[in-house]
Design an enzyme around this catalytic site. Structure first.
Site, PDB file in Angstrom:
ATOM      1  N   ASP A   1       0.645  -1.099   0.219  1.00 50.23           N
ATOM      2  CA  ASP A   1      -0.167  -0.091  -0.025  1.00 50.23           C
ATOM      3  C   ASP A   1       0.646   1.407   0.095  1.00 50.23           C
ATOM      4  OD1 ASP A   1      -2.253  -2.086  -0.174  1.00 50.23           O
ATOM      5  OD2 ASP A   1      -3.096  -0.735   2.112  1.00 50.23           O
ATOM      6  N   ASP A   2       0.587   2.265  -0.608  1.00 53.13           N
ATOM      7  CA  ASP A   2       0.981   3.413  -0.427  1.00 53.13           C
ATOM      8  C   ASP A   2       1.837   3.896  -1.234  1.00 53.13           C
ATOM      9  OD1 ASP A   2      -0.697   3.910   2.218  1.00 53.13           O
ATOM     10  OD2 ASP A   2       0.369   3.767   3.562  1.00 53.13           O
TER      11      ASP A   2
ATOM     12  N   HIS B   1      -5.764   2.859  -4.150  1.00 55.69           N
ATOM     13  CA  HIS B   1      -6.081   3.083  -3.319  1.00 55.69           C
ATOM     14  C   HIS B   1      -6.430   4.974  -2.917  1.00 55.69           C
ATOM     15  CE1 HIS B   1      -4.937   2.219   1.169  1.00 55.69           C
ATOM     16  NE2 HIS B   1      -3.968   2.812   1.430  1.00 55.69           N
TER      17      HIS B   1
ATOM     18  N   HIS C   1      -6.090   9.072   0.101  1.00 57.55           N
ATOM     19  CA  HIS C   1      -5.069   8.926   1.243  1.00 57.55           C
ATOM     20  C   HIS C   1      -5.889   9.119   2.298  1.00 57.55           C
ATOM     21  CE1 HIS C   1      -3.983   5.490   3.802  1.00 57.55           C
ATOM     22  NE2 HIS C   1      -3.583   5.313   3.177  1.00 57.55           N
TER      23      HIS C   1
ATOM     24  N   HIS D   1       4.667  -2.169   3.236  1.00 56.88           N
ATOM     25  CA  HIS D   1       4.106  -0.565   2.538  1.00 56.88           C
ATOM     26  C   HIS D   1       5.461  -0.845   1.260  1.00 56.88           C
ATOM     27  CE1 HIS D   1       1.092  -0.863   5.678  1.00 56.88           C
ATOM     28  NE2 HIS D   1       0.364   0.054   5.293  1.00 56.88           N
TER      29      HIS D   1
END
Ligand code: ZN
Length: 405
Positions: free
Chosen positions: A224-225, A274, A278, A365
């Site tokens: 993620d991210d 995603h 955010h 991540h």
């Protein structure tokens, strides 16, 4: 009167030369005529399609005027390849005292602005001949080999995996199938055109190519991210280990890492959404939420040609209401590496390895060094336990197949 209706229908088809892409449906309830065909926005192609339909329509009118309730049905398939090659096939079915099928295909290259024939696509036709005969005899034992000696490749479509050849009924004896089609894998041919596989929407499910069986132990790594400056190195490790992952990217970062994103798709990984900034989703209005999703969908698609199918909610938080705002599949995880918190390779391994089971989705991540440092060891230990790496879409697909067995 009936004649006039039919002529009107045919004229209508001829004059639909507008530039908008759409599917046209013409139905004449009285005459049992239903015609569906695409308007592609490419004038010369659209002209060819409507000319063909008109001709078919007129012939039907002439040939079947003395039959009892003859039916004409024209359906289509439409496939785009590399964003520049358009395949349209028209399947004509006439139902009178017996059923007759006819196929017509158009393959148009928007780049060179011309229709492609088989000679434009395949370098050595004898290799195609050989493969076609092999395929035909495998599928239809009764195929007429004499006919095969002077085969013509008038009707075909092409996608990024197969050249599909359509053959008429004369090739088979004693069969009701009137048009047969044979898929010749592109890998078995020498091609004169470049096939860019990154534009294929089906590319995200590669179970066959990855040699994965449905009863193998499977696991999906997810990051993620990102993307970030570490993502390329993560891709290097995945590639060296014959592994893949699913990257849930943040839309606003994507433009800085075009190459990285393209690598993900090319190397058998998957891109998920995603959000764009955010934000905490539960605090967003429907409009704001849709904007967070759609902006990321668009930017990923523009760069890679791939449209994400999966969404990972920020902070893992969502509601049924949010889910109803999008068609994307919400994907969480069952194994949390807590990489951003624990920071050391050993602790990351301890969070992952004992908790992973067949079908697990592991959360990591790619926006800092910790996961990168631990990744090699994570893959090694999972491989020792006989796990095969799949993308999340592949994992969901395999689970679905298992459930149905
Ligand atoms: Zn996140």
């Amino acid at each position: 009167m009936k004649k006039i209706i039919l002529i009107c229908l045919c004229l209508l088809l001829l004059t639909t030369g507008c530039n908008k892409k759409e599917i046209k449906t013409e139905i004449n309830e009285d005459k049992h005529i239903a015609i569906n065909y695409p308007v592609t926005g490419v004038n010369v192609l659209d002209d060819a399609i409507s000319t063909y339909i008109n001709k078919t329509c007129n012939n039907f009118k002439k040939e079947y005027k003395n039959y009892n309730k003859p039916e004409l049905n024209i359906s289509y398939t439409y496939k785009e390849l590399n964003n520049n090659i358009i395949n349209v096939s028209l399947n004509t079915e006439i139902n009178a005292d017996k059923k007759i099928n006819k196929i017509k295909t158009f393959t148009y290259d928007k780049k060179t602005k011309k229709f492609l024939s088989m000679e434009d696509i395949v370098q050595d036709l004898y290799i195609l001949d050989y493969n076609l005969k092999k395929e035909l005899l495998e599928k239809y034992k009764e195929a007429d080999m004499d006919f095969l000696s002077n085969i013509s490749y008038d009707y075909f479509t092409i996608d990024d995996k197969n050249l599909t050849i359509y053959l008429g009924p004369t090739i088979l004896k004693d069969t009701n199938e009137q048009i047969i089609f044979l898929d010749i894998p592109l890998d078995s041919l020498k091609l004169l055109i470049d096939i860019d596989k990154t534009n294929n929407q089906d590319n995200y499910i590669n179970i066959k190519k990855k040699n994965i069986n449905y009863d193998d132990k499977i696991v999906a790594l997810t990051f993620d991210d990102g993307p970030s400056k570490y993502t390329n190195k993560i891709l290097d490790i995945l590639k060296n280990n014959d592994a893949c992952a699913t990257f849930f990217v943040i839309g606003n970062k994507v433009n800085f890492y075009n190459e990285t994103l393209n690598r993900m798709i090319k190397e058998g990984s998957e891109i998920g959404n995603h959000s764009y900034n955010h934000k905490w989703l539960n605090r967003l209005s429907e409009t704001e939420f849709k904007e967070e999703i759609n902006k990321t969908q668009e930017i990923v698609k523009n760069i890679t040609g791939f449209t994400p199918k999966l969404f990972r909610p920020t902070y893992g938080g969502y509601s049924d209401k949010l889910k109803s705002y999008t068609d994307l599949t919400f994907v969480l995880w069952d194994v949390d590496s807590s990489d951003w918190k624990v920071k050391t390779e050993n602790k990351i391994l301890k969070n992952i390895i004992p908790n992973t089971k067949d079908g697990s989705i592991i959360l990591m991540h790619d926006n800092h060094e910790y996961s990168l440092k631990a990744l090699e060891a994570v893959i090694k230990e999972l491989k020792e336990k006989d796990y095969k790496f799949v993308t999340v879409s592949e994992l969901l697909e395999i689970k679905k197949i298992r459930e149905n067995e």
